[in-house]
Enzyme design. Structure first.
Site, short mmCIF file in Angstrom:
data_model
loop_
_atom_site.label_atom_id
_atom_site.label_comp_id
_atom_site.label_asym_id
_atom_site.label_seq_id
_atom_site.Cartn_x
_atom_site.Cartn_y
_atom_site.Cartn_z
N SER A 14 5.00 2.81 -4.43
CA SER A 14 6.21 2.97 -3.62
C SER A 14 5.97 2.53 -2.18
O SER A 14 6.80 1.82 -1.59
CB SER A 14 6.68 4.42 -3.64
OG SER A 14 7.10 4.80 -4.92
N ARG A 37 6.98 7.26 5.59
CA ARG A 37 7.20 8.52 4.85
C ARG A 37 8.67 8.89 4.87
O ARG A 37 9.20 9.35 3.85
CB ARG A 37 6.34 9.64 5.46
CG ARG A 37 6.47 10.99 4.78
CD ARG A 37 6.07 10.99 3.35
NE ARG A 37 4.66 10.72 3.17
CZ ARG A 37 4.05 10.70 1.98
NH1 ARG A 37 4.76 10.95 0.87
NH2 ARG A 37 2.78 10.44 1.87
N HIS A 40 10.30 6.66 2.38
CA HIS A 40 9.89 7.06 1.03
C HIS A 40 10.64 8.31 0.59
O HIS A 40 11.10 8.41 -0.55
CB HIS A 40 8.37 7.29 1.00
CG HIS A 40 7.85 7.69 -0.32
ND1 HIS A 40 7.56 8.99 -0.63
CD2 HIS A 40 7.55 6.95 -1.43
CE1 HIS A 40 7.10 9.04 -1.88
NE2 HIS A 40 7.09 7.82 -2.37
#
Length: 107
Positions: A14, A37, A40
């Site tokens: 990812s 992050r 994500h």
């Protein structure tokens, strides 16, 4: 044939995809992991353009974590997504007050 991947392998892939999608864009090195992050977690690439960092934000956040700060979140889902073992290693904890009776009463 179905391919089975471990969660860490899925996460790694990812992040590779996110990095590819960001292309040639550059970010300050201390901010890039936070931006990635956020993307994500939310699947929202707008964070690459809209996430604002005040001066020394990452440095100050890391210092707070190393001092054993408390994270307060306004949703149980966010609290569930925080790695409690990682927090504990730094003497930190996570709190969410959304299900507290006094919070419901004040709301």
């Amino acid at each position: 044939m179905t391919e089975f991947l471990r969660p860490d392998e899925i996460e790694k892939r990812s992040f590779e995809i996110i990095r590819q999608e960001l292309g040639d864009r550059t970010f300050p090195p201390e901010q890039l992991p936070v931006i990635m992050r956020a993307i994500h977690t939310t699947a929202d690439f707008d964070y690459a353009d809209n996430l604002y960092f005040s001066q020394d934000a990452v440095k100050l956040a890391l210092a707070a974590i190393n001092d054993g700060c408390t994270f307060v979140t306004d949703t149980n889902m966010a609290a569930a997504g925080i790695n409690k073992a990682a927090l504990a290693r730094h003497g930190c904890e996570c709190k969410c007050f959304m299900t507290d009776a006094d919070v419901a009463q004040k709301a």
